[in-house]
Design an enzyme around this catalytic site. Structure first.
Site, PDB file in Angstrom:
ATOM      1  N   CYS A  25       0.865  -1.190   0.000  1.00 23.82           N
ATOM      2  CA  CYS A  25       0.000   0.000   0.000  1.00 23.82           C
ATOM      3  C   CYS A  25       0.895   1.230   0.000  1.00 23.82           C
ATOM      4  CB  CYS A  25      -0.863   0.057   1.248  1.00 23.82           C
ATOM      5  SG  CYS A  25      -1.935  -1.358   1.423  1.00 23.82           S
ATOM      6  N   ARG A  50       2.598   0.798  -6.535  1.00 25.56           N
ATOM      7  CA  ARG A  50       2.876  -0.047  -5.380  1.00 25.56           C
ATOM      8  C   ARG A  50       1.673  -0.885  -4.963  1.00 25.56           C
ATOM      9  NH1 ARG A  50       6.581   2.956  -1.549  1.00 25.56           N
ATOM     10  NH2 ARG A  50       4.993   2.590  -0.003  1.00 25.56           N
ATOM     11  N   TRP A  97      -3.541  -2.222  -1.568  1.00 24.38           N
ATOM     12  CA  TRP A  97      -3.392  -3.545  -2.164  1.00 24.38           C
ATOM     13  C   TRP A  97      -3.818  -4.486  -1.052  1.00 24.38           C
ATOM     14  CZ3 TRP A  97      -0.450  -7.911  -0.970  1.00 24.38           C
ATOM     15  CH2 TRP A  97      -0.426  -8.902  -1.958  1.00 24.38           C
ATOM     16  N   ASN A 123       0.059   1.117   6.107  1.00 25.41           N
ATOM     17  CA  ASN A 123       0.734   0.200   5.195  1.00 25.41           C
ATOM     18  C   ASN A 123       1.375  -0.900   6.025  1.00 25.41           C
ATOM     19  OD1 ASN A 123       2.141  -1.001   3.039  1.00 25.41           O
ATOM     20  ND2 ASN A 123       3.937   0.272   3.443  1.00 25.41           N
ATOM     21  N   GLY A 124       1.178  -2.159   5.618  1.00 29.62           N
ATOM     22  CA  GLY A 124       1.790  -3.262   6.362  1.00 29.62           C
ATOM     23  C   GLY A 124       0.732  -4.173   6.925  1.00 29.62           C
ATOM     24  N   GLU A 488      11.912 -17.971 -15.353  1.00 28.50           N
ATOM     25  CA  GLU A 488      11.652 -16.529 -15.420  1.00 28.50           C
ATOM     26  C   GLU A 488      10.712 -16.198 -16.588  1.00 28.50           C
ATOM     27  OE1 GLU A 488      11.858 -14.120 -13.589  1.00 28.50           O
ATOM     28  OE2 GLU A 488      11.845 -12.353 -14.857  1.00 28.50           O
ATOM     29  N   LYS A 492       7.043 -14.414 -16.228  1.00 28.88           N
ATOM     30  CA  LYS A 492       6.638 -13.185 -16.926  1.00 28.88           C
ATOM     31  C   LYS A 492       5.303 -13.406 -17.634  1.00 28.88           C
ATOM     32  CE  LYS A 492       8.632 -10.876 -15.377  1.00 28.88           C
ATOM     33  NZ  LYS A 492       9.707 -10.955 -14.461  1.00 28.88           N
ATOM     34  N   GLU A 495       2.333 -13.649 -15.061  1.00 33.01           N
ATOM     35  CA  GLU A 495       1.906 -12.441 -14.348  1.00 33.01           C
ATOM     36  C   GLU A 495       1.372 -11.358 -15.285  1.00 33.01           C
ATOM     37  OE1 GLU A 495       4.984 -10.518 -12.044  1.00 33.01           O
ATOM     38  OE2 GLU A 495       6.505 -11.065 -13.493  1.00 33.01           O
ATOM     39  N   HIS A 511       9.894 -37.457 -17.753  1.00 34.18           N
ATOM     40  CA  HIS A 511       9.591 -38.013 -16.425  1.00 34.18           C
ATOM     41  C   HIS A 511       8.207 -37.603 -15.948  1.00 34.18           C
ATOM     42  CE1 HIS A 511      13.605 -39.581 -16.084  1.00 34.18           C
ATOM     43  NE2 HIS A 511      14.123 -38.383 -16.360  1.00 34.18           N
ATOM     44  N   LYS A 606       4.039  -4.013  -6.481  1.00 33.23           N
ATOM     45  CA  LYS A 606       5.460  -3.974  -6.788  1.00 33.23           C
ATOM     46  C   LYS A 606       6.372  -4.409  -5.644  1.00 33.23           C
ATOM     47  CE  LYS A 606       8.680  -2.943  -9.732  1.00 33.23           C
ATOM     48  NZ  LYS A 606       8.983  -4.002 -10.692  1.00 33.23           N
TER      49      LYS A 606
HETATM   50  C1  F6R Z   1       8.207 -10.713 -10.981  1.00 28.10           C
HETATM   51  C2  F6R Z   1       8.396  -9.833  -9.843  1.00 28.10           C
HETATM   52  C3  F6R Z   1       8.459 -10.439  -8.497  1.00 28.10           C
HETATM   53  C4  F6R Z   1       9.676  -9.877  -7.753  1.00 28.10           C
HETATM   54  C5  F6R Z   1       9.687 -10.391  -6.314  1.00 28.10           C
HETATM   55  C6  F6R Z   1      10.921  -9.934  -5.569  1.00 28.10           C
HETATM   56  O1  F6R Z   1       8.162 -10.002 -12.173  1.00 28.10           O
HETATM   57  O2  F6R Z   1       8.509  -8.641  -9.994  1.00 28.10           O
HETATM   58  O3  F6R Z   1       8.509 -11.812  -8.561  1.00 28.10           O
HETATM   59  O4  F6R Z   1      10.822 -10.268  -8.439  1.00 28.10           O
HETATM   60  O5  F6R Z   1       8.549  -9.947  -5.651  1.00 28.10           O
HETATM   61  O6  F6R Z   1      11.035  -8.563  -5.532  1.00 28.10           O
HETATM   62  P1  F6R Z   1      12.392  -7.848  -5.131  1.00 28.10           P
HETATM   63  O7  F6R Z   1      13.370  -8.133  -6.202  1.00 28.10           O
HETATM   64  O8  F6R Z   1      12.066  -6.412  -5.005  1.00 28.10           O
HETATM   65  O9  F6R Z   1      12.801  -8.448  -3.815  1.00 28.10           O
END
Ligand code: F6R
Length: 611
Positions: A25, A50, A97, A123-124, A488, A492, A495, A511, A606
């Site tokens: 948040c 965020r 959020w 926030n939290g 990865e 991508k 998400e 397997h 984020k």
């Molecule tokens: C995927 C993504 C998340 C972050 C994860 C860790 O695209 O953005 O999986 O990689 O939440 O975030 P950080 O790197 O900020 O610790």
């Protein structure tokens, strides 16, 4: 970028911008000479990346608290509820959020006390909120939401009634809360107060007033002077002054930091979305990463040389980077290590060897799972190295050595340029440790050209996205150092486009997963020219025989693939850095095909500061 100079810290703005990784948040407060509401709306728009399922504002005018809040993006809620017309020069705001309670208007912040004289944004997570809520209900408080946050407003009301002293009430309430939190409260007498524990809170000092925010980006349009509060700090804006105390009421002084701004970094420019802008920025960030930090890179490589045990850790994309790092270190640095995802590592960390070195990778430096590992490991005597994009983050502060990614603000929720930046730094560390076996410096400009070539493949990637837009399942295959890239790539796609995608070690197909493959499956195969080439190609043929559509990514196109994305020729060690880019682009264009907003994937934020 960051020079510590006594109490004066000079930082480039993008260092602060939080891809602050699921910063769940955002909270903001303002007290000054300007009208608060329009200003708060602008601040919240800046911080929306965020968290963004609902929004609200509360202002104080003529001794009265007014609140407006609703579900949706800031712009939409503002245009329906006219948030910006709330009166007064004092106010608080919030983008949510959801963690506790559904996405509803009632659960949006600010929350108010029973007497309507206190409004709170938070926030939290308040871990002990159900006990606190029971106690407050017994005292006759009436709750209007399902959130943990609302207890703060009622506690403040109760503590204020009991002590008759606002300062005492804020400190009593703060001490009763367990968990990780920062909150800002606005009182009908015109006071605003903020408190923090394990969630960031920053005071902005401008010519016309004060800001309190969870993110420096919130007030950067208005001031470059900031005070970063420490844990258990409280800031109180009363009358025209500011007071800072600890939760125990002791006065405290924190240094003023000057933030240098680079506004361009938090603007979409000519791009439709931040995500595609950030994908394209990799042409530059790939050479910028690690620049100016050569001595730290050397120091870290010495630490790794001497370390009896090495662990890499991170979450999500950063964890995938940890997996590549483990592979690189073994192959080119001849050092054994382990890579453990932070949300699992926190249960193992008490049992690791005391003199371990832990390399924590995190764009935001605020991810709760990562911090949990690091805090525990530190108490056991581990040395902590971090690679972060926010040099003032909690992780950077907790580390023995912290290297800055230097890739600028990453606003798109999905990690793109931060991945290639953190990876480039890890290449530099392994290169330094191995006496230059990788030859990163000599290859950087070739690498840059290769990234440029890849981002220019937009047309091909758009066609591929259009062709696969209706598939239900995507599997991404890779072997060896390419397997983390398969993970990865699948992350991508999941998400951004909401299509089910899975990364699988290509050799594991037989397997089990092969049972899933039929004519309706789409398989993306990492098949570069290295020691994995023949085995992966054989796997591709096995899939072809089952009728699935195949997209190859590598250097040598082959008939087995329906489509092929060519990666420019380079020393094979660099392929992981390049291969990831087509996946970022496929995920982006697939999101567009599905009418999803790639910058703000549903349910994600984020900076993930909750466990
Ligand atoms: C995927 C993504 C998340 C972050 C994860 C860790 O695209 O953005 O999986 O990689 O939440 O975030 P950080 O790197 O900020 O610790």
């Amino acid at each position: 970028m960051c020079q510590y100079n006594g109490h004066f810290v000079y930082l480039a703005i993008f260092n602060y911008v939080i891809k602050i990784t699921m910063r769940v948040c955002s909270i903001i407060g303002y007290k000054g000479e300007s009208l608060a509401a329009p200003l708060l709306v602008t601040c919240l728009q800046k911080m929306e990346y965020r968290g963004y399922d609902s929004v609200g504002i509360g202002t104080i005018n003529d001794g009265k608290v007014s609140v407006r809040k609703g579900v949706g993006r800031v712009e939409d809620v503002d245009s329906t509820l006219l948030l910006r017309i709330l009166p007064g020069r004092i106010g608080i705001g919030h983008t949510r959020w959801a963690t506790h309670g559904r996405v509803t208007e009632a659960n949006a912040h600010p929350h108010t006390s029973c007497n309507g004289e206190i409004a709170v944004v938070h926030n939290g997570i308040i871990q002990n909120y159900s006990q606190l809520k029971s106690q407050l209900l017994m005292k006759g408080h009436v709750f209007k939401s399902e959130t943990d946050s609302e207890v703060i407003a009622h506690l403040l009301e109760d503590d204020y009634k009991e002590t008759g002293d606002l300062r005492g009430a804020i400190s009593n309430t703060s001490k009763k809360l367990a968990g990780a939190f920062s909150f800002i409260a606005a009182f009908s007498d015109g006071t605003i107060a903020g408190a923090r524990f394990d969630e960031p809170l920053i005071v902005g000092i401008s010519k016309d007033g004060y800001y309190i925010s969870s993110d420096v980006v919130g007030f950067l349009n208005y001031t470059d002077r900031a005070i970063f509060l420490d844990n258990r700090d409280i800031v109180i804006l009363k009358g025209s002054g500011m007071e800072m105390i600890t939760f125990d009421g002791a006065p405290v002084v924190r240094p003023v930091t000057q933030v240098a701004w680079e506004f361009g970094g938090i603007d979409k420019g000519t791009y439709a979305h931040f995500t595609i802008k950030e994908i394209n920025e990799q042409v530059e960030t790939i050479v910028k990463s690690g620049r100016g930090q050569e001595s730290k890179i050397e120091e870290v490589s010495e630490m790794l040389k001497l370390a009896p045990f090495i662990y890499f850790t991170g979450s999500g994309t950063s964890y995938h980077c940890a997996l590549v790092a483990k592979n690189l270190l073994a192959k080119y640095g001849k050092r054994k290590s382990d890579a453990i995802v932070s949300s699992e590592f926190q249960y193992l960390v008490n049992d690791i060897e005391r003199d371990s070195v832990i390399v924590a990778i995190s764009q935001s430096g605020e991810t709760a799972d990562v911090l949990e590992v690091i805090k525990k490991a530190k108490t056991l005597g581990s040395k902590i190295i971090s690679i972060v994009n926010v040099p003032t983050s909690s992780l950077a502060r907790l580390s023995d050595v912290s290297i800055h990614m230097n890739c600028g603000p990453e606003i798109g929720v999905a990690a793109t340029k931060s991945f290639t930046s953190q990876l480039t730094i890890l290449y530099a560390i392994v290169d330094s440790l191995s006496g230059g076996v990788i030859g990163l410096e000599d290859q950087k400009y070739k690498l840059q050209n290769a990234v440029k070539e890849l981002v220019e493949r937009q047309r091909l990637i758009e066609q591929i996205a259009e062709e696969i837009k209706d598939v239900k399942d995507i599997y991404v295959l890779g072997r060896s150092i390419h397997y983390p890239i398969a993970l990865e790539g699948a992350l991508k796609i999941k998400e951004l486009s909401y299509v089910h995608a899975e990364g699988i070690p290509a050799g594991e197909l037989k397997h089990g997963p092969l049972a899933l493959i039929d004519r309706n499956s789409c398989i993306l195969v990492l098949n570069p020219n290295d020691s994995t080439f023949d085995d992966v190609k054989a796997n591709a043929h096995e899939i072809k025989a089952r009728g699935a559509s195949l997209i190859g990514i590598g250097n040598s196109p082959s008939d087995v693939y329906d489509r092929f994305i060519t990666i420019p020729e380079m020393d094979e060690v660099f392929y992981p850095l390049l291969e990831v880019i087509p996946f970022q682009m496929i995920a982006y264009y697939l999101a567009l095909e599905k009418d999803a907003n790639p910058d703000y994937p549903r349910n994600l934020a984020k900076s993930v500061t909750v466990k």
